[in-house]
Design a protein around this motif. Structure first.
Motif, PDB file in Angstrom:
ATOM      1  N   LEU A 166      54.419  33.906  31.863  1.00  0.00           N
ATOM      2  CA  LEU A 166      54.979  34.919  32.752  1.00  0.00           C
ATOM      3  C   LEU A 166      54.033  35.203  33.916  1.00  0.00           C
ATOM      4  CD1 LEU A 166      56.517  37.455  30.205  1.00  0.00           C
ATOM      5  CD2 LEU A 166      57.751  35.935  31.775  1.00  0.00           C
ATOM      6  N   ILE A 167      52.736  35.256  33.652  1.00  0.00           N
ATOM      7  CA  ILE A 167      51.757  35.491  34.709  1.00  0.00           C
ATOM      8  C   ILE A 167      51.795  34.348  35.722  1.00  0.00           C
ATOM      9  CG2 ILE A 167      49.292  35.613  35.230  1.00  0.00           C
ATOM     10  CD1 ILE A 167      50.422  38.190  34.131  1.00  0.00           C
ATOM     11  N   LEU A 168      51.860  33.106  35.220  1.00  0.00           N
ATOM     12  CA  LEU A 168      51.935  31.965  36.130  1.00  0.00           C
ATOM     13  C   LEU A 168      53.212  31.980  36.944  1.00  0.00           C
ATOM     14  CD1 LEU A 168      50.560  29.119  33.819  1.00  0.00           C
ATOM     15  CD2 LEU A 168      49.419  30.155  35.787  1.00  0.00           C
ATOM     16  N   ALA A 169      54.305  32.388  36.336  1.00  0.00           N
ATOM     17  CA  ALA A 169      55.575  32.468  37.044  1.00  0.00           C
ATOM     18  C   ALA A 169      55.509  33.515  38.146  1.00  0.00           C
ATOM     19  CB  ALA A 169      56.702  32.796  36.062  1.00  0.00           C
ATOM     20  N   MET A 170      54.881  34.654  37.857  1.00  0.00           N
ATOM     21  CA  MET A 170      54.729  35.699  38.861  1.00  0.00           C
ATOM     22  C   MET A 170      53.876  35.212  40.024  1.00  0.00           C
ATOM     23  SD  MET A 170      54.032  39.023  36.454  1.00  0.00           S
ATOM     24  CE  MET A 170      53.668  40.089  37.838  1.00  0.00           C
ATOM     25  N   ALA A 171      52.919  34.355  39.721  1.00  0.00           N
ATOM     26  CA  ALA A 171      52.005  33.894  40.763  1.00  0.00           C
ATOM     27  C   ALA A 171      52.678  32.960  41.751  1.00  0.00           C
ATOM     28  CB  ALA A 171      50.817  33.185  40.108  1.00  0.00           C
ATOM     29  N   THR A 172      53.750  32.266  41.340  1.00  0.00           N
ATOM     30  CA  THR A 172      54.356  31.246  42.196  1.00  0.00           C
ATOM     31  C   THR A 172      55.789  31.532  42.590  1.00  0.00           C
ATOM     32  OG1 THR A 172      55.023  29.980  40.233  1.00  0.00           O
ATOM     33  CG2 THR A 172      52.866  29.462  41.208  1.00  0.00           C
ATOM     34  N   ALA A 173      56.447  32.491  41.955  1.00  0.00           N
ATOM     35  CA  ALA A 173      57.884  32.685  42.158  1.00  0.00           C
ATOM     36  C   ALA A 173      58.229  33.076  43.582  1.00  0.00           C
ATOM     37  CB  ALA A 173      58.407  33.751  41.185  1.00  0.00           C
ATOM     38  N   PHE A 174      57.319  33.750  44.270  1.00  0.00           N
ATOM     39  CA  PHE A 174      57.635  34.276  45.591  1.00  0.00           C
ATOM     40  C   PHE A 174      57.108  33.389  46.721  1.00  0.00           C
ATOM     41  CE2 PHE A 174      59.163  37.984  43.618  1.00  0.00           C
ATOM     42  CZ  PHE A 174      58.257  38.395  42.657  1.00  0.00           C
TER      43      PHE A 174
ATOM     44  N   THR B  62      51.323  29.671  48.445  1.00  0.00           N
ATOM     45  CA  THR B  62      51.618  28.997  47.186  1.00  0.00           C
ATOM     46  C   THR B  62      50.723  29.478  46.049  1.00  0.00           C
ATOM     47  OG1 THR B  62      50.146  27.199  47.879  1.00  0.00           O
ATOM     48  CG2 THR B  62      52.499  26.909  48.289  1.00  0.00           C
ATOM     49  N   GLY B  63      49.541  29.989  46.390  1.00  0.00           N
ATOM     50  CA  GLY B  63      48.626  30.472  45.362  1.00  0.00           C
ATOM     51  C   GLY B  63      48.729  31.958  45.087  1.00  0.00           C
ATOM     52  N   TYR B  64      49.784  32.596  45.616  1.00  0.00           N
ATOM     53  CA  TYR B  64      49.907  34.048  45.431  1.00  0.00           C
ATOM     54  C   TYR B  64      49.958  34.410  43.957  1.00  0.00           C
ATOM     55  CZ  TYR B  64      51.900  38.719  45.266  1.00  0.00           C
ATOM     56  OH  TYR B  64      52.138  40.044  44.980  1.00  0.00           O
ATOM     57  N   ASN B  65      49.175  35.417  43.589  1.00  0.00           N
ATOM     58  CA  ASN B  65      49.154  35.928  42.223  1.00  0.00           C
ATOM     59  C   ASN B  65      49.372  37.427  42.283  1.00  0.00           C
ATOM     60  OD1 ASN B  65      48.493  36.849  39.627  1.00  0.00           O
ATOM     61  ND2 ASN B  65      46.979  35.228  39.332  1.00  0.00           N
ATOM     62  N   ALA B  66      50.440  37.897  41.691  1.00  0.00           N
ATOM     63  CA  ALA B  66      50.792  39.310  41.751  1.00  0.00           C
ATOM     64  C   ALA B  66      49.724  40.202  41.132  1.00  0.00           C
ATOM     65  CB  ALA B  66      52.135  39.549  41.076  1.00  0.00           C
ATOM     66  N   ALA B  67      48.852  39.610  40.337  1.00  0.00           N
ATOM     67  CA  ALA B  67      47.793  40.401  39.698  1.00  0.00           C
ATOM     68  C   ALA B  67      46.567  40.559  40.586  1.00  0.00           C
ATOM     69  CB  ALA B  67      47.399  39.744  38.373  1.00  0.00           C
ATOM     70  N   SER B  68      46.524  39.842  41.720  1.00  0.00           N
ATOM     71  CA  SER B  68      45.330  39.867  42.577  1.00  0.00           C
ATOM     72  C   SER B  68      45.657  40.429  43.960  1.00  0.00           C
ATOM     73  CB  SER B  68      44.776  38.444  42.737  1.00  0.00           C
ATOM     74  OG  SER B  68      44.415  37.900  41.484  1.00  0.00           O
ATOM     75  N   PRO B  69      44.896  41.411  44.440  1.00  0.00           N
ATOM     76  CA  PRO B  69      45.085  41.914  45.803  1.00  0.00           C
ATOM     77  C   PRO B  69      44.917  40.780  46.818  1.00  0.00           C
ATOM     78  CG  PRO B  69      43.659  43.383  44.559  1.00  0.00           C
ATOM     79  CD  PRO B  69      43.818  42.140  43.724  1.00  0.00           C
ATOM     80  N   THR B  70      45.839  40.694  47.765  1.00  0.00           N
ATOM     81  CA  THR B  70      45.897  39.562  48.691  1.00  0.00           C
ATOM     82  C   THR B  70      45.857  40.052  50.135  1.00  0.00           C
ATOM     83  OG1 THR B  70      47.262  38.384  47.072  1.00  0.00           O
ATOM     84  CG2 THR B  70      47.240  37.510  49.313  1.00  0.00           C
ATOM     85  N   PRO B  71      45.061  39.415  51.000  1.00  0.00           N
ATOM     86  CA  PRO B  71      45.028  39.809  52.411  1.00  0.00           C
ATOM     87  C   PRO B  71      46.393  39.639  53.065  1.00  0.00           C
ATOM     88  CG  PRO B  71      43.194  38.355  51.880  1.00  0.00           C
ATOM     89  CD  PRO B  71      44.107  38.327  50.711  1.00  0.00           C
ATOM     90  N   LEU B  72      46.634  40.420  54.117  1.00  0.00           N
ATOM     91  CA  LEU B  72      47.882  40.370  54.883  1.00  0.00           C
ATOM     92  C   LEU B  72      47.541  40.233  56.362  1.00  0.00           C
ATOM     93  CD1 LEU B  72      50.983  40.744  55.226  1.00  0.00           C
ATOM     94  CD2 LEU B  72      50.565  43.224  55.228  1.00  0.00           C
ATOM     95  N   VAL B  73      48.116  39.225  57.029  1.00  0.00           N
ATOM     96  CA  VAL B  73      47.874  38.977  58.443  1.00  0.00           C
ATOM     97  C   VAL B  73      49.182  39.115  59.211  1.00  0.00           C
ATOM     98  CG1 VAL B  73      47.104  37.307  60.168  1.00  0.00           C
ATOM     99  CG2 VAL B  73      45.940  37.441  57.954  1.00  0.00           C
ATOM    100  N   PHE B  74      49.208  39.996  60.210  1.00  0.00           N
ATOM    101  CA  PHE B  74      50.351  40.141  61.112  1.00  0.00           C
ATOM    102  C   PHE B  74      50.134  39.240  62.323  1.00  0.00           C
ATOM    103  CE2 PHE B  74      51.044  43.910  58.650  1.00  0.00           C
ATOM    104  CZ  PHE B  74      52.405  44.202  58.785  1.00  0.00           C
TER     105      PHE B  74
ATOM    106  N   TYR C 275      54.582  43.435  47.199  1.00  0.00           N
ATOM    107  CA  TYR C 275      53.528  42.463  46.922  1.00  0.00           C
ATOM    108  C   TYR C 275      52.188  43.191  46.784  1.00  0.00           C
ATOM    109  CZ  TYR C 275      57.149  39.300  48.536  1.00  0.00           C
ATOM    110  OH  TYR C 275      58.339  38.640  48.679  1.00  0.00           O
ATOM    111  N   ASN C 276      51.253  42.531  46.136  1.00  0.00           N
ATOM    112  CA  ASN C 276      49.945  43.127  45.900  1.00  0.00           C
ATOM    113  C   ASN C 276      49.056  42.885  47.122  1.00  0.00           C
ATOM    114  OD1 ASN C 276      47.596  44.196  44.893  1.00  0.00           O
ATOM    115  ND2 ASN C 276      47.584  42.983  43.001  1.00  0.00           N
ATOM    116  N   VAL C 277      49.234  43.723  48.121  1.00  0.00           N
ATOM    117  CA  VAL C 277      48.480  43.612  49.367  1.00  0.00           C
ATOM    118  C   VAL C 277      47.154  44.345  49.240  1.00  0.00           C
ATOM    119  CG1 VAL C 277      48.435  44.268  51.817  1.00  0.00           C
ATOM    120  CG2 VAL C 277      50.537  43.354  50.792  1.00  0.00           C
ATOM    121  N   ASP C 278      46.084  43.694  49.675  1.00  0.00           N
ATOM    122  CA  ASP C 278      44.771  44.330  49.702  1.00  0.00           C
ATOM    123  C   ASP C 278      44.711  45.226  50.944  1.00  0.00           C
ATOM    124  OD1 ASP C 278      42.104  45.048  49.878  1.00  0.00           O
ATOM    125  OD2 ASP C 278      41.365  43.080  49.254  1.00  0.00           O
ATOM    126  N   ALA C 279      44.764  46.526  50.744  1.00  0.00           N
ATOM    127  CA  ALA C 279      44.804  47.475  51.860  1.00  0.00           C
ATOM    128  C   ALA C 279      43.550  47.425  52.721  1.00  0.00           C
ATOM    129  CB  ALA C 279      45.017  48.892  51.331  1.00  0.00           C
TER     130      ALA C 279
END
Length: 297
Positions: free
Chosen positions: A6-14, A37-49, A112-116
């Motif tokens: 389930l964790i792996l599915a969450m990491a790639t589903a989006f 492709t490496g997005y993981n919902a459990a890890s805060p991720t940078p966001l670029v506009f 999504y788990n965005v790193d604020a």
């Protein structure tokens, strides 16, 4: 085993491109969202506009900048919003684009788990102007900003003041026939003064990687700003109203191949003190690391 699956599915589903929309100010606002492709919902991720120029679209900026493949490589979320009538509002306009982006940050962060602490903005031309608006009016939401061939917004009195110093990078061609190079100098002077950087820059001539493109590039660094809020200007001699390193001909003028703006922007904005451990290493661009005066990780 099921939990791990389930964790792996969450990491790639989006992963991939998503054409999104939301209602703001009574208008339907659209954007192109790319989840790496490496997005993981459990890890805060940078966001670029990434903001398009006048008459442009978000999808056009995705093609010009190639931020999406870079996002897959370096694992950050990238979003390309669309302006109303293919433009971004100047200060005092009837469209609240700043409010829209503020709401859009909240919208994406709720899904999504965005790193604020690692939200960045960049844009070209009119989108560069809008990036500077965000740096001035929405400073607290962004870690750093980068402008390509843009200009400072024209405010009437009273002029808003950024809430804090912020790292800035600007790219501009000396032969830009749309936005003159003097606009870059005005913008850089503003941020150097506000961030209390050194008034005199250190200047380095970058390697002429492609002697056939008709351009050369100097990097001017204004260091020692408050809280490491350095300002950097990449001066592209004979460069046009273009995105450095692009393969697109959507913007007019000579394109330098000596640097790749998208790579440098991501590298530079990650130089905020809270993000040093997230710097990416491109082995083919060793010289840029040397110019940053940072250890390779």
């Amino acid at each position: 085993f099921i939990y791990t699956f389930l964790i792996l599915a969450m990491a790639t589903a989006f992963a991939g491109d998503i054409n999104g929309s939301m209602t703001y100010g009574g208008k339907n606002r659209t954007y192109l969202l790319h989840i790496p492709t490496g997005y993981n919902a459990a890890s805060p991720t940078p966001l670029v506009f990434v903001f398009h120029g006048l008459t442009g679209t978000g999808s056009m900026m995705a093609d010009i900048t190639k931020f999406s493949p870079l996002a897959d490589q370096e694992n950050f979320i990238v979003i390309y919003p669309d302006g109303i009538s293919k433009k971004w509002a100047s200060p005092g306009g009837s469209i609240d684009d700043v409010g829209f982006i503020n709401a859009l940050i909240d919208e994406i962060s709720s899904s999504y788990n965005v790193d604020a602490d690692r939200i960045f903005s960049t844009g070209a031309s009119n989108g560069g102007m809008f990036t500077y608006r965000l740096g001035i009016e929405l400073t607290d939401r962004f870690a750093a900003i980068a402008d390509v061939a843009g200009f400072l917004p024209n405010y009437s009195s009273p002029v808003p003041v950024p809430s804090k110093p912020i790292p800035v990078i600007h790219f501009h061609g000396t032969a830009d026939a749309i936005i003159p190079f003097s606009a870059a100098e005005n913008a850089v002077n503003y941020w150097v003064d506000f961030n209390s950087c050194n008034a005199a820059p250190s200047t380095i001539q970058l390697p002429n990687v492609d002697a056939g493109d008709g351009t050369t590039v100097d990097k001017l660094t204004y260091a020692n700003g408050i809280n490491n809020s350095e300002v950097a200007l990449y001066k592209v001699y004979s460069g046009g109203h273009t995105w450095p390193g692009t393969s697109s001909n959507a913007m007019p003028g000579k394109v330098t191949k000596d640097i790749i703006a998208s790579e440098i922007i991501f590298l530079r904005v990650q130089c905020h003190p809270r993000m040093l451990h997230q710097l990416f290493h491109s082995p083919n661009r060793q010289w840029e690391w040397n110019l940053l005066h940072l250890p390779l990780l």
